[in-house]
Design a protein around this motif. Sequence first.
Motif, PDB file in Angstrom:
ATOM      1  N   ASN A 239      -2.938  13.372  -6.087  1.00 24.76           N
ATOM      2  CA  ASN A 239      -3.592  13.221  -7.446  1.00 24.76           C
ATOM      3  C   ASN A 239      -2.505  12.317  -8.404  1.00 24.76           C
ATOM      4  OD1 ASN A 239      -6.316  14.300  -7.459  1.00 24.76           O
ATOM      5  ND2 ASN A 239      -5.455  16.343  -7.050  1.00 24.76           N
ATOM      6  N   GLY A 240      -1.447  12.746  -8.296  1.00 24.42           N
ATOM      7  CA  GLY A 240      -0.201  12.055  -8.961  1.00 24.42           C
ATOM      8  C   GLY A 240      -0.103  10.593  -8.333  1.00 24.42           C
ATOM      9  N   ARG A 241      -0.454  10.362  -7.069  1.00 25.69           N
ATOM     10  CA  ARG A 241      -0.011   9.086  -6.674  1.00 25.69           C
ATOM     11  C   ARG A 241      -1.338   8.529  -6.098  1.00 25.69           C
ATOM     12  NH1 ARG A 241       5.416   9.614  -6.771  1.00 25.69           N
ATOM     13  NH2 ARG A 241       6.016  11.595  -6.088  1.00 25.69           N
ATOM     14  N   LEU A 242      -2.554   8.971  -6.668  1.00 27.05           N
ATOM     15  CA  LEU A 242      -3.809   8.279  -6.424  1.00 27.05           C
ATOM     16  C   LEU A 242      -3.842   6.644  -6.482  1.00 27.05           C
ATOM     17  CD1 LEU A 242      -6.656   9.037  -5.096  1.00 27.05           C
ATOM     18  CD2 LEU A 242      -7.491   9.345  -7.432  1.00 27.05           C
ATOM     19  N   GLU A 243      -3.228   5.978  -7.520  1.00 22.23           N
ATOM     20  CA  GLU A 243      -3.345   4.757  -7.688  1.00 22.23           C
ATOM     21  C   GLU A 243      -2.620   4.249  -6.354  1.00 22.23           C
ATOM     22  OE1 GLU A 243      -2.027   1.651 -10.919  1.00 22.23           O
ATOM     23  OE2 GLU A 243      -2.016   3.590 -11.602  1.00 22.23           O
ATOM     24  N   VAL A 244      -1.526   4.720  -6.140  1.00 22.70           N
ATOM     25  CA  VAL A 244      -0.737   3.909  -5.012  1.00 22.70           C
ATOM     26  C   VAL A 244      -1.540   4.223  -3.686  1.00 22.70           C
ATOM     27  CG1 VAL A 244       1.317   4.257  -3.519  1.00 22.70           C
ATOM     28  CG2 VAL A 244       1.553   4.378  -5.944  1.00 22.70           C
ATOM     29  N   LEU A 245      -2.189   5.202  -3.428  1.00 24.23           N
ATOM     30  CA  LEU A 245      -2.872   5.480  -2.198  1.00 24.23           C
ATOM     31  C   LEU A 245      -4.328   4.487  -2.144  1.00 24.23           C
ATOM     32  CD1 LEU A 245      -3.749   6.874   0.265  1.00 24.23           C
ATOM     33  CD2 LEU A 245      -5.179   8.610  -1.230  1.00 24.23           C
ATOM     34  N   LEU A 246      -5.121   4.408  -3.316  1.00 20.99           N
ATOM     35  CA  LEU A 246      -6.070   3.455  -3.399  1.00 20.99           C
ATOM     36  C   LEU A 246      -5.657   1.906  -3.152  1.00 20.99           C
ATOM     37  CD1 LEU A 246      -8.099   5.091  -6.220  1.00 20.99           C
ATOM     38  CD2 LEU A 246      -8.412   5.244  -3.554  1.00 20.99           C
ATOM     39  N   LYS A 247      -4.496   1.802  -4.011  1.00 23.51           N
ATOM     40  CA  LYS A 247      -3.901   0.176  -3.649  1.00 23.51           C
ATOM     41  C   LYS A 247      -3.668  -0.016  -2.189  1.00 23.51           C
ATOM     42  CE  LYS A 247      -0.171  -2.619  -5.231  1.00 23.51           C
ATOM     43  NZ  LYS A 247       1.077  -2.660  -6.106  1.00 23.51           N
ATOM     44  N   TRP A 248      -2.983   0.955  -1.707  1.00 26.39           N
ATOM     45  CA  TRP A 248      -2.522   0.812  -0.036  1.00 26.39           C
ATOM     46  C   TRP A 248      -4.012   0.660   0.954  1.00 26.39           C
ATOM     47  CZ3 TRP A 248      -3.028   4.718   3.723  1.00 26.39           C
ATOM     48  CH2 TRP A 248      -2.695   4.180   4.908  1.00 26.39           C
ATOM     49  N   LEU A 249      -4.583   1.448   0.675  1.00 27.93           N
ATOM     50  CA  LEU A 249      -5.987   1.557   1.405  1.00 27.93           C
ATOM     51  C   LEU A 249      -6.638   0.454   1.210  1.00 27.93           C
ATOM     52  CD1 LEU A 249      -7.642   5.134   0.698  1.00 27.93           C
ATOM     53  CD2 LEU A 249      -6.543   4.225   2.895  1.00 27.93           C
ATOM     54  N   LYS A 250      -6.811  -0.333   0.144  1.00 25.31           N
ATOM     55  CA  LYS A 250      -7.481  -1.667  -0.109  1.00 25.31           C
ATOM     56  C   LYS A 250      -6.711  -2.609   0.651  1.00 25.31           C
ATOM     57  CE  LYS A 250      -9.222  -4.658  -3.490  1.00 25.31           C
ATOM     58  NZ  LYS A 250      -9.484  -4.803  -4.937  1.00 25.31           N
ATOM     59  N   GLU A 251      -5.580  -2.540   0.381  1.00 25.18           N
ATOM     60  CA  GLU A 251      -4.536  -3.706   1.248  1.00 25.18           C
ATOM     61  C   GLU A 251      -4.438  -3.513   2.854  1.00 25.18           C
ATOM     62  OE1 GLU A 251      -0.146  -3.293   1.760  1.00 25.18           O
ATOM     63  OE2 GLU A 251      -0.294  -4.669   0.015  1.00 25.18           O
ATOM     64  N   ALA A 252      -4.367  -2.298   3.164  1.00 25.39           N
ATOM     65  CA  ALA A 252      -4.275  -1.976   4.578  1.00 25.39           C
ATOM     66  C   ALA A 252      -5.507  -1.885   5.416  1.00 25.39           C
ATOM     67  CB  ALA A 252      -3.317  -0.876   4.856  1.00 25.39           C
ATOM     68  N   ASN A 253      -6.588  -1.473   4.818  1.00 24.87           N
ATOM     69  CA  ASN A 253      -7.826  -1.367   5.450  1.00 24.87           C
ATOM     70  C   ASN A 253      -7.816  -0.786   6.716  1.00 24.87           C
ATOM     71  OD1 ASN A 253     -10.468  -1.737   5.473  1.00 24.87           O
ATOM     72  ND2 ASN A 253     -10.452  -3.829   6.445  1.00 24.87           N
ATOM     73  N   PRO A 254      -7.184   0.715   6.697  1.00 20.58           N
ATOM     74  CA  PRO A 254      -7.268   1.311   8.054  1.00 20.58           C
ATOM     75  C   PRO A 254      -8.659   1.954   8.278  1.00 20.58           C
ATOM     76  CG  PRO A 254      -6.058   2.656   6.375  1.00 20.58           C
ATOM     77  CD  PRO A 254      -6.629   1.346   5.837  1.00 20.58           C
ATOM     78  N   ASP A 255      -9.003   2.008   9.731  1.00 17.23           N
ATOM     79  CA  ASP A 255     -10.264   2.724  10.095  1.00 17.23           C
ATOM     80  C   ASP A 255     -10.172   4.227   9.851  1.00 17.23           C
ATOM     81  OD1 ASP A 255     -11.744   0.427  11.037  1.00 17.23           O
ATOM     82  OD2 ASP A 255      -9.851   0.346  12.352  1.00 17.23           O
ATOM     83  N   VAL A 256      -9.119   4.683  10.367  1.00 13.00           N
ATOM     84  CA  VAL A 256      -8.743   6.359  10.005  1.00 13.00           C
ATOM     85  C   VAL A 256      -7.421   6.291   9.227  1.00 13.00           C
ATOM     86  CG1 VAL A 256      -8.624   8.508  11.358  1.00 13.00           C
ATOM     87  CG2 VAL A 256     -10.198   6.684  12.363  1.00 13.00           C
ATOM     88  N   VAL A 257      -7.212   7.381   8.636  1.00 16.58           N
ATOM     89  CA  VAL A 257      -6.089   7.973   7.958  1.00 16.58           C
ATOM     90  C   VAL A 257      -5.845   9.308   7.740  1.00 16.58           C
ATOM     91  CG1 VAL A 257      -4.606   7.512   5.746  1.00 16.58           C
ATOM     92  CG2 VAL A 257      -6.707   5.988   6.160  1.00 16.58           C
ATOM     93  N   CYS A 258      -4.572   9.833   8.134  1.00 17.88           N
ATOM     94  CA  CYS A 258      -4.013  11.116   8.070  1.00 17.88           C
ATOM     95  C   CYS A 258      -3.191  11.278   6.796  1.00 17.88           C
ATOM     96  CB  CYS A 258      -3.439  11.550   9.633  1.00 17.88           C
ATOM     97  SG  CYS A 258      -4.548  11.683  10.815  1.00 17.88           S
ATOM     98  N   LEU A 259      -3.307  12.122   6.130  1.00 17.75           N
ATOM     99  CA  LEU A 259      -2.638  12.364   4.895  1.00 17.75           C
ATOM    100  C   LEU A 259      -1.881  13.674   5.046  1.00 17.75           C
ATOM    101  CD1 LEU A 259      -5.016  10.891   2.184  1.00 17.75           C
ATOM    102  CD2 LEU A 259      -3.315   9.738   3.320  1.00 17.75           C
TER     103      LEU A 259
END
Length: 258
Positions: free
Chosen positions: A12-32
């Motif tokens: 939650n504290g880094r949600l903006e970073v995560l969403l930015k990276w998801l949009k940029e990298a566009n992975p099919d599957v992600v483990c967090l």
Amino acid sequence: MKIASYNVNGINGRLEVLLKWLKEANPDVVCLQELKAENHKFPKLAIENAGYHAIWHGQKSWNGVAILSKTEIKQLHNDLPGTDDEFTHSRYLEAFTNGVVIACVYLPNGNPFPGPKFNYKLRWMKRLQEHADSLVNKDLPVIFAGDFNVMPTELDTYKPEKYVENALFRPETREAFKTLVAQGWTDAARTLHPDKRIYTFWDYFRNAYGRDAGLRIDFFLLNKNIAPRLQHFEVDKHVRGWKATSDHAPIWITLADQ
């Protein structure tokens, strides 16, 4: 197919970073890993709006793992199989998605050494070995991905002498990881880059990222069925340089179509 792993160090504290990276990298599957959020506080709507299904296993303030996928996910396990109550620490999540069994791992840190936390780390690794042994020869693709909190060799740390008494670099930890891989698992990064210094973590202190004083503690391990499909491994190192980011960088692999 592109599969990623990322210790977000507080979703939650880094949600903006995560969403930015998801949009940029566009992975099919992600483990967090290291969500640091109770189940009801997982940002489900934001993840769905980013185009992902999600399953997660959270815990207040600590630990927590999640798997995101652009296709539906079937949960298989939300803890390592076994009966030891001490293992219910939101560190393991296993699912089936995109035709692959994906296990998201957040292995205990184990510091300080010596002590009960280090003993627990070794017990956890033993239990992981036992479960992994039942999957390595399966006639279906299996991947372990996540933060293993181990530096297997001197090549995986910028200054080996500094970590002699660190739980991540202790001979017992390294031997346990070696035993795991020796079951027949493929370490994606080291297989494709056998002699390259690869780091996935840079501490927040002493300008570690700026000095490239890093550690490799995040891994993809592929079983015998899927290892021949491995094409590429990469660390999105630049994400570690973003504002208010995690001390880990995302890692990812690509797999050839079956």
